[in-house]
Motif scaffolding. Sequence first.
Motif, mmCIF file in Angstrom:
data_model
loop_
_atom_site.group_PDB
_atom_site.id
_atom_site.type_symbol
_atom_site.label_atom_id
_atom_site.label_comp_id
_atom_site.label_asym_id
_atom_site.label_seq_id
_atom_site.Cartn_x
_atom_site.Cartn_y
_atom_site.Cartn_z
ATOM 1 N N PHE A 196 -3.758 -6.087 -2.600
ATOM 2 C CA PHE A 196 -3.680 -4.620 -2.550
ATOM 3 C C PHE A 196 -4.356 -3.994 -3.760
ATOM 4 C CE2 PHE A 196 -1.284 -1.021 -4.371
ATOM 5 C CZ PHE A 196 -1.804 -0.023 -3.551
ATOM 6 N N ILE A 197 -4.008 -4.486 -4.948
ATOM 7 C CA ILE A 197 -4.529 -3.887 -6.175
ATOM 8 C C ILE A 197 -6.053 -4.032 -6.259
ATOM 9 C CG2 ILE A 197 -4.565 -4.104 -8.698
ATOM 10 C CD1 ILE A 197 -1.592 -4.873 -8.547
ATOM 11 N N LYS A 253 -6.521 -0.923 -2.619
ATOM 12 C CA LYS A 253 -6.335 0.339 -3.346
ATOM 13 C C LYS A 253 -7.649 1.034 -3.676
ATOM 14 C CE LYS A 253 -3.557 2.268 -7.124
ATOM 15 N NZ LYS A 253 -2.615 1.925 -8.220
ATOM 16 N N SER A 290 0.821 -1.207 0.000
ATOM 17 C CA SER A 290 0.000 0.000 0.000
ATOM 18 C C SER A 290 0.856 1.259 0.000
ATOM 19 C CB SER A 290 -0.928 -0.010 1.222
ATOM 20 O OG SER A 290 -1.828 1.071 1.196
ATOM 21 N N SER A 299 3.854 1.664 -1.042
ATOM 22 C CA SER A 299 4.660 1.816 -2.263
ATOM 23 C C SER A 299 3.829 1.768 -3.536
ATOM 24 C CB SER A 299 5.713 0.698 -2.321
ATOM 25 O OG SER A 299 5.085 -0.582 -2.357
ATOM 26 N N ASN A 300 2.489 1.567 -3.383
ATOM 27 C CA ASN A 300 1.620 1.396 -4.562
ATOM 28 C C ASN A 300 2.171 0.319 -5.490
ATOM 29 O OD1 ASN A 300 -0.708 3.253 -4.468
ATOM 30 N ND2 ASN A 300 0.889 4.817 -4.284
ATOM 31 N N GLU A 345 2.872 -2.610 -7.907
ATOM 32 C CA GLU A 345 2.171 -3.239 -9.027
ATOM 33 C C GLU A 345 2.667 -4.665 -9.266
ATOM 34 O OE1 GLU A 345 -0.383 -2.058 -10.775
ATOM 35 O OE2 GLU A 345 -0.453 -0.207 -9.609
ATOM 36 N N ARG A 354 -9.048 2.715 -0.328
ATOM 37 C CA ARG A 354 -8.270 3.574 0.563
ATOM 38 C C ARG A 354 -8.927 4.950 0.698
ATOM 39 N NH1 ARG A 354 -2.040 3.417 -1.185
ATOM 40 N NH2 ARG A 354 -3.015 3.887 -3.195
#
Length: 552
Positions: free
Chosen positions: A435-436, A440, A395, A397-398, A400, A443
């Motif tokens: 996360f994706i 994400k 999260s 570091s975003n 991918e 959030r």
Amino acid sequence: MTATASVEDFASDLRQAAETASAWPFEEARKIIERLKRKPKDEVLFETGYGPSGLPHIGTFGEVARTTMVRHAFRVLTDDRIPTRLICFSDDMDGMRKIPENVPSRAFLEPYLQMPLTSVPDPWGGEYASFGDHNNAMLRRFLDTFGFDYEFASATEYYKAGKLDAVLLRAAERYDDIMQVMLPTLGEERQATYSPFLPISPSSGRVLYVPLKEVNAKAGTITFDDDDGTETTLPVTGGHVKLQWKPDFGARWAALGVDFEMFGKDHQTNAPIYDRICEILGGEAPEHYVYELFLDEIGQKISKSKGNGLTIDEWLTYASPESLALYMFQSPRSAKKLHFDVIPKAVDEYYNFLARYPVQDVKNKLGNPVWHIHAGNPPVEELPLTFGLLLKLASASNAEDKEVLWRFIGRYAPGVTAQTSPTLDKLAGYAVRYFIDRVKPRRAFRLPDEVEADALRRLDAALAALDGSDRDAIQNAVLDVARPVPRYQDAKRKGPDGGPGVSFAWFSALYELLLGESEGPRFGTFVAAYGIPETRALIARALSGELAKGAA
């Protein structure tokens, strides 16, 4: 002491501990042992049922996994002296009452309503002989993927091959006794037309819910009016008829000699009916285990038609089968919510139990879920990071792809690589996908108020003064920033100077402001893994409003 003697001593200790082990699989296994004392048998038969009107789902996994756990506990208690079998029985002779939503062409299946599922054509291109055969194949593939030890049984094959003939003839002989059990459970209108036998129409091939004109016990036949109006007589044997689902439960138990079967709470009120019919047909009702049904995130019962819950594929997209098995092991008789948010907790709980196992004594090993999940032989895994921490790193570091996470992992745990820890590598992949897909989009960053902004600036200064990535030093610095702030003081917790401790509100604020979430792992551990410079950059973005603006 020799290695052989050590192994024998452990096996002896294991058997003794199993006698009083409180884990629910042992409790159920001991009931089966008591059953055998009343009625000895050469083997013990475990059974699970499957309705192939739809694809295998998470409940199917739960039934087979839980039954397998009881089976293994029984084998330990009996030193594996008594052979056991697990039959996964598919009720594929049931009529197709409605057309599933997920078939390629619903119109294609319209003419086959009420026909046995194994008489309905395969709508997925004809690879299989029927709709039922397709779903049965998916069931076997599903169970084989998880490595379950089982035997597959098809109701159609059992009926047509005569494997149920003896019990069907007995049902004709004891028809009145069965009706005395069933009729009080039905409404007045249904009582007038009810029969435990459902003929398969010779003219239309449909499963018929029609009143019977005659049951000839001596000839083993039933007489009824067929779909075309013709009075028809059929033998009850050879697959010409099937039983209604409630009598079918009890008849199957009697025919096969089932010793243990678990089912959901929705069957609980019918269990005495199943039992009584089994006894009428000459069998002894098996030991039962009734489990609670799953709920969705707002507490409503999960329904396949509503789609309000998790599928097996969805769980396995974000976590391992072992984490799902843990979820199934824990408190089966308590209603539990089954939705995406339970996955991260289940993953970390599984690895926590796995880490404890090697240092536990025999008694506690038998109470550890991983002993049951892995049939007494859990793997050895040492993971330097939790799944929850991996999620927060993804999260922050975003991320991918998991290579982003490995940059943080390598700093936090030098020497650990994807090659030396393939399990951690899998977890990193799960974390990025979760996360994706799940974190994400949800959030919710917010702007800090004056108190929070001041605390963040002081936290930034405290982190700047630290040298290295000692997680305890970082955690203490984080706590020191919050201690003088009245908002974050907790009188119920004591600080090192005897004054108020730090409340959880401080950490919730940090995660809301920096990650857009309200929960997270120990913050000092997060910073140690993410990096002090990176965390300070995150604080700067929160103070400038960049994070909140990006979320908006």
